[in-house]
Scaffold this motif. Structure first.
Motif, PDB file in Angstrom:
ATOM      1  N   ALA A 170     135.839 -23.176 -13.024  1.00  0.00           N
ATOM      2  CA  ALA A 170     137.130 -22.818 -13.615  1.00  0.00           C
ATOM      3  C   ALA A 170     137.046 -21.597 -14.548  1.00  0.00           C
ATOM      4  CB  ALA A 170     137.709 -24.019 -14.345  1.00  0.00           C
ATOM      5  N   ARG A 171     136.002 -21.574 -15.394  1.00  0.00           N
ATOM      6  CA  ARG A 171     135.883 -20.460 -16.332  1.00  0.00           C
ATOM      7  C   ARG A 171     135.668 -19.129 -15.610  1.00  0.00           C
ATOM      8  NH1 ARG A 171     133.949 -17.977 -21.282  1.00  0.00           N
ATOM      9  NH2 ARG A 171     132.233 -16.762 -20.458  1.00  0.00           N
ATOM     10  N   PRO A 172     134.703 -19.068 -14.661  1.00  0.00           N
ATOM     11  CA  PRO A 172     134.575 -17.819 -13.902  1.00  0.00           C
ATOM     12  C   PRO A 172     135.889 -17.410 -13.247  1.00  0.00           C
ATOM     13  CG  PRO A 172     132.751 -19.295 -13.368  1.00  0.00           C
ATOM     14  CD  PRO A 172     133.633 -20.030 -14.324  1.00  0.00           C
ATOM     15  N   ALA A 173     136.636 -18.363 -12.696  1.00  0.00           N
ATOM     16  CA  ALA A 173     137.888 -18.025 -12.021  1.00  0.00           C
ATOM     17  C   ALA A 173     138.851 -17.320 -12.980  1.00  0.00           C
ATOM     18  CB  ALA A 173     138.537 -19.284 -11.448  1.00  0.00           C
ATOM     19  N   ARG A 174     138.955 -17.831 -14.209  1.00  0.00           N
ATOM     20  CA  ARG A 174     139.846 -17.222 -15.200  1.00  0.00           C
ATOM     21  C   ARG A 174     139.450 -15.792 -15.519  1.00  0.00           C
ATOM     22  NH1 ARG A 174     141.705 -21.043 -20.181  1.00  0.00           N
ATOM     23  NH2 ARG A 174     143.349 -22.089 -19.031  1.00  0.00           N
ATOM     24  N   VAL A 175     138.150 -15.614 -15.807  1.00  0.00           N
ATOM     25  CA  VAL A 175     137.672 -14.284 -16.199  1.00  0.00           C
ATOM     26  C   VAL A 175     137.864 -13.285 -15.065  1.00  0.00           C
ATOM     27  CG1 VAL A 175     135.646 -12.992 -16.921  1.00  0.00           C
ATOM     28  CG2 VAL A 175     136.030 -15.289 -17.805  1.00  0.00           C
ATOM     29  N   ILE A 176     137.520 -13.710 -13.837  1.00  0.00           N
ATOM     30  CA  ILE A 176     137.623 -12.818 -12.686  1.00  0.00           C
ATOM     31  C   ILE A 176     139.085 -12.428 -12.436  1.00  0.00           C
ATOM     32  CG2 ILE A 176     137.253 -12.613 -10.192  1.00  0.00           C
ATOM     33  CD1 ILE A 176     134.616 -12.688 -11.507  1.00  0.00           C
ATOM     34  N   ARG A 177     139.969 -13.403 -12.556  1.00  0.00           N
ATOM     35  CA  ARG A 177     141.387 -13.122 -12.320  1.00  0.00           C
ATOM     36  C   ARG A 177     141.892 -12.051 -13.302  1.00  0.00           C
ATOM     37  NH1 ARG A 177     145.154 -15.416 -15.391  1.00  0.00           N
ATOM     38  NH2 ARG A 177     147.320 -14.925 -14.945  1.00  0.00           N
ATOM     39  N   ALA A 178     141.516 -12.200 -14.567  1.00  0.00           N
ATOM     40  CA  ALA A 178     141.940 -11.221 -15.575  1.00  0.00           C
ATOM     41  C   ALA A 178     141.483  -9.819 -15.183  1.00  0.00           C
ATOM     42  CB  ALA A 178     141.386 -11.615 -16.940  1.00  0.00           C
ATOM     43  N   GLN A 179     140.246  -9.728 -14.697  1.00  0.00           N
ATOM     44  CA  GLN A 179     139.703  -8.426 -14.305  1.00  0.00           C
ATOM     45  C   GLN A 179     140.464  -7.883 -13.086  1.00  0.00           C
ATOM     46  OE1 GLN A 179     137.659  -6.557 -15.765  1.00  0.00           O
ATOM     47  NE2 GLN A 179     136.906  -5.104 -14.228  1.00  0.00           N
ATOM     48  N   VAL A 180     140.761  -8.753 -12.123  1.00  0.00           N
ATOM     49  CA  VAL A 180     141.485  -8.321 -10.921  1.00  0.00           C
ATOM     50  C   VAL A 180     142.858  -7.773 -11.314  1.00  0.00           C
ATOM     51  CG1 VAL A 180     142.561  -9.101  -8.780  1.00  0.00           C
ATOM     52  CG2 VAL A 180     140.283  -9.892  -9.375  1.00  0.00           C
ATOM     53  N   LEU A 181     143.523  -8.450 -12.240  1.00  0.00           N
ATOM     54  CA  LEU A 181     144.839  -7.993 -12.683  1.00  0.00           C
ATOM     55  C   LEU A 181     144.745  -6.579 -13.246  1.00  0.00           C
ATOM     56  CD1 LEU A 181     146.415 -11.147 -14.356  1.00  0.00           C
ATOM     57  CD2 LEU A 181     146.927 -10.118 -12.135  1.00  0.00           C
ATOM     58  N   ALA A 211     129.451 -22.259  -8.084  1.00  0.00           N
ATOM     59  CA  ALA A 211     130.544 -22.158  -9.044  1.00  0.00           C
ATOM     60  C   ALA A 211     131.142 -20.759  -9.047  1.00  0.00           C
ATOM     61  CB  ALA A 211     130.066 -22.536 -10.435  1.00  0.00           C
ATOM     62  N   VAL A 212     130.286 -19.738  -9.090  1.00  0.00           N
ATOM     63  CA  VAL A 212     130.806 -18.374  -9.166  1.00  0.00           C
ATOM     64  C   VAL A 212     131.398 -17.954  -7.818  1.00  0.00           C
ATOM     65  CG1 VAL A 212     130.138 -15.974  -9.504  1.00  0.00           C
ATOM     66  CG2 VAL A 212     129.358 -17.719 -11.079  1.00  0.00           C
ATOM     67  N   GLY A 213     130.860 -18.488  -6.735  1.00  0.00           N
ATOM     68  CA  GLY A 213     131.439 -18.233  -5.418  1.00  0.00           C
ATOM     69  C   GLY A 213     132.889 -18.710  -5.381  1.00  0.00           C
ATOM     70  N   ILE A 214     133.078 -19.976  -5.744  1.00  0.00           N
ATOM     71  CA  ILE A 214     134.440 -20.527  -5.759  1.00  0.00           C
ATOM     72  C   ILE A 214     135.291 -19.771  -6.775  1.00  0.00           C
ATOM     73  CG2 ILE A 214     135.842 -22.598  -6.139  1.00  0.00           C
ATOM     74  CD1 ILE A 214     133.429 -24.290  -5.494  1.00  0.00           C
ATOM     75  N   GLY A 215     134.720 -19.569  -7.979  1.00  0.00           N
ATOM     76  CA  GLY A 215     135.460 -18.918  -9.056  1.00  0.00           C
ATOM     77  C   GLY A 215     135.922 -17.525  -8.665  1.00  0.00           C
ATOM     78  N   THR A 216     135.040 -16.748  -8.027  1.00  0.00           N
ATOM     79  CA  THR A 216     135.396 -15.392  -7.634  1.00  0.00           C
ATOM     80  C   THR A 216     136.482 -15.418  -6.567  1.00  0.00           C
ATOM     81  OG1 THR A 216     133.132 -14.717  -8.089  1.00  0.00           O
ATOM     82  CG2 THR A 216     134.471 -13.197  -6.820  1.00  0.00           C
ATOM     83  N   ALA A 217     136.304 -16.297  -5.582  1.00  0.00           N
ATOM     84  CA  ALA A 217     137.307 -16.390  -4.524  1.00  0.00           C
ATOM     85  C   ALA A 217     138.676 -16.730  -5.115  1.00  0.00           C
ATOM     86  CB  ALA A 217     136.894 -17.450  -3.502  1.00  0.00           C
ATOM     87  N   VAL A 218     138.706 -17.766  -5.945  1.00  0.00           N
ATOM     88  CA  VAL A 218     139.971 -18.188  -6.545  1.00  0.00           C
ATOM     89  C   VAL A 218     140.552 -17.081  -7.424  1.00  0.00           C
ATOM     90  CG1 VAL A 218     140.984 -19.781  -8.221  1.00  0.00           C
ATOM     91  CG2 VAL A 218     139.473 -20.652  -6.445  1.00  0.00           C
ATOM     92  N   GLY A 219     139.685 -16.495  -8.264  1.00  0.00           N
ATOM     93  CA  GLY A 219     140.153 -15.449  -9.181  1.00  0.00           C
ATOM     94  C   GLY A 219     140.714 -14.253  -8.446  1.00  0.00           C
ATOM     95  N   LEU A 256     126.045 -17.016 -17.012  1.00  0.00           N
ATOM     96  CA  LEU A 256     126.574 -17.994 -17.972  1.00  0.00           C
ATOM     97  C   LEU A 256     126.734 -19.365 -17.319  1.00  0.00           C
ATOM     98  CD1 LEU A 256     129.218 -15.864 -19.872  1.00  0.00           C
ATOM     99  CD2 LEU A 256     126.988 -16.642 -20.662  1.00  0.00           C
ATOM    100  N   ALA A 257     127.158 -19.380 -16.054  1.00  0.00           N
ATOM    101  CA  ALA A 257     127.318 -20.653 -15.349  1.00  0.00           C
ATOM    102  C   ALA A 257     125.956 -21.322 -15.160  1.00  0.00           C
ATOM    103  CB  ALA A 257     127.996 -20.433 -13.997  1.00  0.00           C
ATOM    104  N   ALA A 258     124.924 -20.512 -14.920  1.00  0.00           N
ATOM    105  CA  ALA A 258     123.578 -21.071 -14.757  1.00  0.00           C
ATOM    106  C   ALA A 258     123.136 -21.732 -16.053  1.00  0.00           C
ATOM    107  CB  ALA A 258     122.601 -19.970 -14.350  1.00  0.00           C
TER     108      ALA A 258
END
Lengths: 292, 323
Positions: free
Chosen positions: A158-169, A96-104, A209-211
């Motif tokens: 999905a949730r990790p992707a959102r959080v990671i994207r915000a940080q990247v921005l 989940a975090v792998g996909i989420g980080t990549a997407v984010g 959190l995903a775990a």
């Protein structure tokens, strides 16, 4: 500003906070469960798959938590179950975090229509009723250890992707990233050298959190009979307890309560650790959530 | 405003399309005959007439794209197919089950929202107090508890041992209650599943409300209100809670999928005859047509609820109207 903040009960001076009591409690619980999983063969009094006593025995010196419907030792089942439940939790969270980080990272870094498309996909995943979808997929794919992991991993990113994207921005706007872009670094290099390192700590918190989420979902799927029958997790133990109506007799005290307590402890342990880490690592979170 | 509507509409349409494609594709992608996945495990026992009916219904002798057109056409006309195991059209079964789930999920959502908003507001207002920490602790606990386990404990304690509530079902079998007696019987059966589902839904609402309240309480208009001498209770109710409610409304929508998921498990534990229980029975019996249709109906219901919430949103947030 600081007077206003004080009036509102916000901390006026902001230092990077330590992990905090709740966070340490979470770490401690997790450590205990991991030790239990690692040393399961030497810790458990019996082989969890052998019939070692009469069925439906109440707790005794030989069987701490009694025996189940086919005479297996429940305590040993639970100790070995820690391996299955925690492994599924960790692996599903990793996916989940792998996909989420990549997407984010891709969405946040490239922006434009790439970002719009990816974030739409995130919204999409969040709308779908996830457990019915997982039940559908698991029913078609068949109950197996890896299918459960893949299904959970593929649906909680999905949730990790959102959080990671915000940080990247936030990171993208920093001077050194702009400088790297200005001297003509290629995208790949900027992402790997500058964006990823600043995102990884947050990804770790999201992983935990995903775990926490994954363990709870795995328990639900296993409880519905979609778990791997050859690898009994805590949820599977509860599935059998339910199927044999353990909650109608006195057996619920030692057959139903302990696995649920373990699942809750694992979920809470991960959640406390994750929230505490998030608070330490994400400045925007600080002072807003958790035990203020 | 219109861009927002169009965007949302496109998104829901996409979810719907993906659901349909998934439902169409899964049985046909599996190894072996799609017959098994279209008719269920009992396919070997079908009579020649039933086989012919099955072929006609799904157009199995036609090319894939024709099958897809037939499939979508059937769905559009509300034809969900036929359960050979139960010997009944699926639409009929679903219609029987839907009201129970709607009742359970609807009541639980309303209760959980009220509780979550009230507790979250008080928690943020008394931030850092024993009350706040206690509430947070309890909320974290219920967010981490497996819903089915909570249900099992409730059954063991309140139904099996104390005998306060019935153990399973939505009504006493064979009993011919009327009027008030029927209502009481239904309510007694609803109590435990409702309590379970509500308890696991409240924490999400509570945490969001608390978070939103903390944000609002830091705003200057709160300080202004206090400075001009507005009583504390009035600041809480009129100035703080009202403005903090907006994010809760958004989360309310996102929570639907979660609550429906929770209902699936809770209905199973309590043998409550809703859609979630139907999903479980279908998995148990490998009744794939029912499994698919139930998933489809659940998704459609969640989308419908989302649309309703989107339409109501401008009523609570005037800023959306002006956009």
């Amino acid at each position: 500003m600081s007077t206003l903040a004080a009036a509102a009960g916000l901390p006026a001076v902001r230092r990077r906070p330590a992990l905090g009591a709740a966070g340490w409690a979470g770490v401690l619980v997790l450590a205990a469960l991991v030790v239990m999983a690692l040393f399961a063969p030497s810790l458990s009094p019996h082989d969890p798959e052998e019939t070692v006593g009469d069925p439906f025995q109440p707790p005794s010196r030989a069987h701490w938590l009694g025996t189940n419907d086919i005479g297996q030792d429940i305590a040993s089942e639970l100790i070995h179950g820690a391996r299955i439940s925690l492994t599924i939790g960790f692996l599903a969270a990793a996916i989940a975090v792998g996909i989420g980080t990549a997407v984010g990272v891709v969405a946040g870094y490239f922006g434009g229509w790439t970002e719009a498309t990816l974030m739409r996909a995130v919204d999409l995943v969040l709308v779908v009723p996830f457990l019915p979808l997982m039940i559908l997929l698991a029913a078609y794919l068949g109950p197996s250890f890896w299918n459960i992991i893949i299904v959970i991993g593929a649906l909680v990113w999905a949730r990790p992707a959102r959080v990671i994207r915000a940080q990247v921005l936030a990171v993208k706007a920093l001077d050194y990233v702009e400088a790297a872009c200005a001297i003509g670094c290629r995208h790949g290099r900027v992402i790997v050298r500058h964006i990823l390192p600043s995102v990884l700590p947050l990804a770790l918190a999201q992983f935990i959190l995903a775990a926490s989420n994954a363990i709870l979902i795995e328990a639900s799927l296993s409880f519905l009979g979609l778990g791997d029958p050859t690898a009994k997790s805590w949820g599977t133990v509860l599935y059998y307890a339910q199927a044999r109506n353990a909650f109608l007799s006195g057996a619920w005290v030692w057959w139903v309560i302990p696995p649920g307590v373990l699942i809750t402890a694992a979920t809470l342990g991960f959640a406390f650790t994750g929230f505490a880490l998030e608070e330490v690592l994400n400045p925007r979170m600080r002072g807003r959530r958790g035990a203020g | 405003m219109w861009r927002f509507v169009a965007g949302r509409g496109a998104q829901y349409l996409l979810v719907l399309c993906l659901t349909v494609i998934l439902n169409f594709g899964l049985p046909r992608m599996m190894p072996g005959s799609p017959m098994v996945f279209l008719a269920g495990e009992d396919v070997g026992f079908l009579t020649p007439e039933q086989r012919a009916q099955l072929y006609a219904l799904y157009g199995l002798d036609q090319p894939q794209w024709r099958q897809f057109v037939t499939y979508v056409g059937n769905l559009a006309r509300g034809q969900l197919g036929y359960s050979f195991q139960r010997g009944r059209p699926i639409g009929e079964i679903v219609r029987e089950r839907l009201p129970w789930t709607l009742g359970l999920v609807g009541t639980s959502l309303v209760l959980a929202t009220f509780l979550g908003v009230a507790l979250g507001a008080v928690s943020a207002w008394r931030r850092g107090s024993a009350l706040d920490l206690g509430t947070l602790g309890v909320a974290m606990f219920f967010e981490s508890v497996p819903s089915f386990w909570l249900g099992m404990i409730f059954i063991a304690v309140f139904a099996a041992h104390l005998g306060w509530f019935p153990i399973f079902g939505a009504g006493t079998a064979g009993a011919a209650f009327e009027g008030w007696g029927l209502v009481v019987d239904r309510a007694r059966h609803l109590a435990l599943p409702l309590a379970t589902l509500t308890l696991i839904t409240v924490p999400g609402m509570l945490l969001i409300m608390r978070y939103a309240m903390l944000g609002v309480l830091g705003e200057q208009y709160i300080a202004t209100a206090r400075a001009k001498g507005v009583p504390e209770g009035r600041v809480l109710r009129r100035h703080a809670v009202r403005n903090a409610l907006l994010p809760v409304a958004t989360v309310f929508m996102l929570n639907l999928g979660f609550v429906v998921s929770g209902a699936t498990v809770v209905e199973t534990v309590f043998s409550y005859p809703g859609l979630g229980r139907l999903l479980y029975e279908a998995v148990l019996n490998r009744d794939y047509p029912v499994l698919q249709s139930t998933f489809f109906i659940i998704t459609v219901s969640v989308i419908a609820a989302n649309v309703a919430a989107d339409l109501l949103y401008p009523l609570i947030d005037p800023r959306v109207r002006r956009r």
